[in-house]
Write a protein that holds these residues in place. Structure first.
Motif, mmCIF file in Angstrom:
data_model
loop_
_atom_site.group_PDB
_atom_site.id
_atom_site.type_symbol
_atom_site.label_atom_id
_atom_site.label_comp_id
_atom_site.label_asym_id
_atom_site.label_seq_id
_atom_site.Cartn_x
_atom_site.Cartn_y
_atom_site.Cartn_z
ATOM 1 N N ILE A 178 -56.240 49.442 -22.985
ATOM 2 C CA ILE A 178 -56.941 49.001 -21.784
ATOM 3 C C ILE A 178 -56.800 47.502 -21.544
ATOM 4 N N ILE A 179 -56.990 46.726 -22.612
ATOM 5 C CA ILE A 179 -56.925 45.275 -22.414
ATOM 6 C C ILE A 179 -55.572 44.697 -22.794
ATOM 7 N N ILE A 184 -69.665 46.800 -19.118
ATOM 8 C CA ILE A 184 -68.760 47.007 -20.258
ATOM 9 C C ILE A 184 -67.686 45.915 -20.292
ATOM 10 N N LEU A 196 -68.317 56.036 -21.369
ATOM 11 C CA LEU A 196 -68.526 55.879 -19.931
ATOM 12 C C LEU A 196 -67.710 56.882 -19.125
ATOM 13 N N GLN A 197 -66.612 57.312 -19.716
ATOM 14 C CA GLN A 197 -65.693 58.182 -18.952
ATOM 15 C C GLN A 197 -66.299 59.547 -18.643
ATOM 16 N N ARG A 202 -67.704 52.498 -27.143
ATOM 17 C CA ARG A 202 -68.657 52.374 -26.041
ATOM 18 C C ARG A 202 -67.990 52.687 -24.701
ATOM 19 N N HIS A 203 -66.783 52.192 -24.536
ATOM 20 C CA HIS A 203 -66.088 52.415 -23.269
ATOM 21 C C HIS A 203 -65.769 53.895 -23.057
ATOM 22 N N TRP A 240 -66.058 48.462 -29.262
ATOM 23 C CA TRP A 240 -66.007 48.365 -27.815
ATOM 24 C C TRP A 240 -65.329 49.618 -27.252
ATOM 25 N N GLU A 244 -69.031 43.064 -22.041
ATOM 26 C CA GLU A 244 -69.135 43.377 -23.471
ATOM 27 C C GLU A 244 -67.824 43.117 -24.219
ATOM 28 N N LEU A 245 -66.797 42.768 -23.474
ATOM 29 C CA LEU A 245 -65.548 42.368 -24.118
ATOM 30 C C LEU A 245 -65.682 40.993 -24.761
ATOM 31 N N ASN A 280 -60.045 50.925 -14.811
ATOM 32 C CA ASN A 280 -60.671 51.160 -16.094
ATOM 33 C C ASN A 280 -62.125 50.673 -16.149
ATOM 34 N N LYS A 281 -62.642 50.337 -14.992
ATOM 35 C CA LYS A 281 -64.048 49.952 -14.882
ATOM 36 C C LYS A 281 -64.438 48.703 -15.672
ATOM 37 N N ILE A 282 -63.482 47.802 -15.813
ATOM 38 C CA ILE A 282 -63.759 46.542 -16.505
ATOM 39 C C ILE A 282 -64.239 45.509 -15.495
#
Lengths: 118, 118
Positions: free
Chosen positions: A29-30, A96, B117-118, B113-114, B110, A99-100, A74-76
DNA sequence: CTCATTACTTACCTTTTTTATAGTACCATA
DNA sequence: TATGGTACTATAAAAAAGGTAAGTAATGAG
């Protein structure tokens, strides 16, 4: 970026590994050249497209757009468009997303320590 | 993997960004499809090439070799060859390698937690 | 001599990511 | 009428990453 072939071995591997290891899931994701820098900036507060562009050296508009879209998907981050001319669009981290922070700080600290070894 | 063109814009950008942001510097080192999984396993103790291969689903010998070489070059792991036949090679995290523990754990948490959410 | 074992290496190919460059819509202002 | 600012999009090409398959070296066991 853009489109991934959902039948490739590479896609499969990423998926399987991401399901098993949450750290790989997070990396998926990141990951990407610019995602972390964007998040670092946004940790300080919401920013406009143009501000991000100015803040991040050498990023092209296309890459910035692509990464922002991926982060949004990804809802970041959230994307807020103001119906003005010229247009104004603001990007802000989600819950979220914020929260990173600890993740990024750990990476930062480790990076600092590793640099000193060189 | 394998060779990077040191004249490419991509190489330049990675370098510049890595110098400015330690978290990007870190990402450049522990990035790549398999690096994090390898480190996760090695956090539990040293392992042989074949053990890693068995532990990590779907990784090819080529990718395992490439990633191990990259990690070794970046001083994250050490490689010990025993002069036996058939050969025995052991991989172990270095000090700074073990210090990836907190980073990986943060990413893991993290990620967990992420996922919810899905 | 042949086979099995281990940890690779090599060559070639596909997929994914990143870069380069140009163009668009909107309307206010000069 | 022309220009400028903002946030994009489209298209193509280059570069990087990853995958497939075959081969190597050494030697002890059978």
């Amino acid at each position: 970026m853009s489109k991934v072939k959902e039948t490739s071995t590479n896609f499969e591997n990423k998926k399987i590994l991401g399901e098993e290891c949450s750290e790989v899931y997070a990396a998926n994701i990141i990951g990407g050249q610019w995602a972390l820098v964007i998040c670092s900036w946004l940790l300080k507060g919401k920013m406009r497209f143009g501000e991000l562009k100015k803040a991040i050296p050498n990023i092209t508009e296309r890459m910035l757009t692509l990464q922002l879209r991926k982060l949004e998907k990804n809802k970041i981050i959230t994307r807020t468009v103001y119906a003005e001319v010229p247009p104004r669009v603001e990007y802000e981290l989600t819950k979220i997303g914020y929260e990173l922070g600890p993740v990024i700080r750990q990476m930062e600290q480790w990076g600092e320590r590793h640099k000193k070894l060189q």
